[in-house]
Design an enzyme around this catalytic site. Sequence first.
Site, PDB file in Angstrom:
ATOM      1  N   SER A 328       0.839  -1.198   0.000  1.00  0.00           N
ATOM      2  CA  SER A 328       0.000   0.000   0.000  1.00  0.00           C
ATOM      3  C   SER A 328       0.878   1.254   0.000  1.00  0.00           C
ATOM      4  CB  SER A 328      -0.926  -0.019   1.212  1.00  0.00           C
ATOM      5  OG  SER A 328      -0.157   0.017   2.395  1.00  0.00           O
ATOM      6  N   TYR A 329       0.224   2.396  -0.019  1.00  0.00           N
ATOM      7  CA  TYR A 329       0.905   3.692  -0.057  1.00  0.00           C
ATOM      8  C   TYR A 329       1.923   3.820   1.088  1.00  0.00           C
ATOM      9  CZ  TYR A 329       1.342   8.710  -0.601  1.00  0.00           C
ATOM     10  OH  TYR A 329       1.829   9.964  -0.797  1.00  0.00           O
ATOM     11  N   PRO A 330       3.177   4.165   0.761  1.00  0.00           N
ATOM     12  CA  PRO A 330       4.221   4.061   1.792  1.00  0.00           C
ATOM     13  C   PRO A 330       4.369   5.260   2.724  1.00  0.00           C
ATOM     14  CG  PRO A 330       5.221   4.601  -0.312  1.00  0.00           C
ATOM     15  CD  PRO A 330       3.742   4.467  -0.564  1.00  0.00           C
TER      16      PRO A 330
END
Length: 689
Positions: A328-330
């Site tokens: 997912s978005y880091p």
Amino acid sequence: MKYLNVAEKNNAAKNIAIHLSQGTQIWREGLLQYNKIYEFEAEVLGQKSQMVMTSLSGHLLTLDFYGAYKNWQSCNPLELFDAEVFKSCIIKYEEIKKTLEREVRGCQGLIIWTDCDREGENIGFQIIEVCSAVKNDLKIFRAKFSAITEFSVKIALQNLEQPNKNISDAVDVRQELDFRIGAAFTRFQTLRLRKVFPKTIGKSVVSYGSCQFPTLGFVVERYRAVENFVAEPFWKLTVNHTMNGLSVDFNWERVRLFDQKACRVLHDTCKESPLATVTDVTTKPKSKRRPLPLTTVEFEKLASRKLNINAKKAMDFAEKLYMDGLTSYPRTETNEFPEEMNLEQLVGLHTDDPNWGAFAQNILDNGGPTPRQGNKSDGAHPPIYPTKYIDGQLLKLPERRLYELIVRSFLACCSKDAQGQETTATINIANEVFSGNGLMITARNYLDVYPYDDWSSTEIHVYQSGQTFNPSCIDLVDGSTSPPNLLTEADLIELMEEHGIGTDATHANHIEKIKERSYVKLDDGITFVPDLLGMGLVEGYERIGLNLSKPHLRAQFEADLKAISEGRKQPQVVMAEQVAKYKEVYLKVTAEANKIDGALAERFSEKPNTDPNKDNVMCECRLTCKKLTVSKESQNKGRPFYACPKDIKKRCKFFQWADGETSTSSGWSTNGRGRKRAYSSSDEWTYGE
DNA sequence: GCAAGGTC
């Protein structure tokens, strides 16, 4: 009605579109390949509407100085505190701007879907600025969501709000100040030190930034604490009881004494009557908590500490894993999963893996995922988790290890705390008290999938209260207090977070920057020490009586920004106060710059050029009597010219160089990016002396 | 060539 919807990044636009349209959205290309356009229908304010959704890639606009102020040689950096600045589109995002302009023409409304944080609000106003310029009767709304989930974005659309100008204003002030202060001090430091230490500094840039210096400050402070540490000798008693091949150590209740004689007396007393009596045996449950859902900062710290992959590299790889759809978005501050997330399905993706498959299956077979919930949320992104399963063998090494770290962290946080029984035996020898511990781990739980935590069993004999035994040895041990450790990258990130220096998305960049600038270096590949330049700069500013490397300046500024966000302070007032403050600092620094030279000279092997300005030529304006110092070097490179800040927007027929000659150019100059900028001067300049 | 904050 037709609405243009704009998110902060493509990924957000796509997911919001999917959630609002139940997956019926259709997409087409925008002018820039990374930012797609999604179209669907939705109900807005009780009315079925056409929705066009697209995105930016963060901030669209950036600050810059006009003409002469852009040039390092043609103005006194002091003037950068007051010189007019303007916002323009970041060159690589011009196609995004054009996409917005093209798409908004067919719309009557605009809905801002940027991240619900301070920067997001500001980005929202950048979108409004661009869109309003081509369409002035737009109905403008702000969607406020707490996570990009179907539930949250639908609620947001049903409860549209107005964008918050105060919050955006705070960011504008932050940007402008960082820019002015950064530019003024960087130019001053760089130009001066290149002249004073031409061999050591060479062509490198000696930058100043409101995050760079405090970060350097943390490294210097710890280094000094280690250097100035004075070890103190101490003495202590230890007891060992070895029986049937098991060695058990007992620790002294007094821990240690700094008086050798006193310790010797107690040691002698114990040796005279060494029989130990067990006074108490307690056994109580002890647990070790599973990790919280993974945030950016924790991810960077784990990568740096456990995998020896530095934060910048870890973030670059995390970005790649995200772009490949694996994780997912880091960049997230959130350490709790939204309720509506299907964790069972996400755990289920991993059941076939040879290394952690059985563990994942075990979670599902024993009540399903039960993550701990943290207390932080950035309102836009969930914690970092694996979105897809991939056989690790298909990834290259650093990427594989980071993917594995994300998977293991996720499975660990979905698992259960480790459980154990801790036994403590307290003994008495000649009225001195010692205690020994044993730990029996009864359920490893998350530890089976999470090698980044240590917790091991230690055995202890079975003792009973009242029992006596003869210790194998009673020793007098000497030692000395030890200095704190130098900072590792993980420690540094922790300090930055604690003091509010930078954000989760920028910590790694600041650390990388001060390495690149030779302010700090890695001592042994693991710990940071100040480099000569960084140490000398901090010492130089200290000699002037300034604490630019301490975090409180930034903290005060942040408090002011918060006041602007909440409408308690006027942005212009804060701006003026801060500019005045830093201008004063700047004047002090330039007046006492020789102290910085002196401090650096003690660090460098190069002898300083004691009069770096001896070749300077003074220019003076005949009309305004303003003075400008220009080096001969720059005079030869190109004539310095003066741009009048007030008339800058007027297109003028000619301008005048500092040497008095006029030019008949149209009064436009090109900036570094080949774009035309107006500048003008009605003042006449002449060389003095 | 400067900052810090977003992001691909």
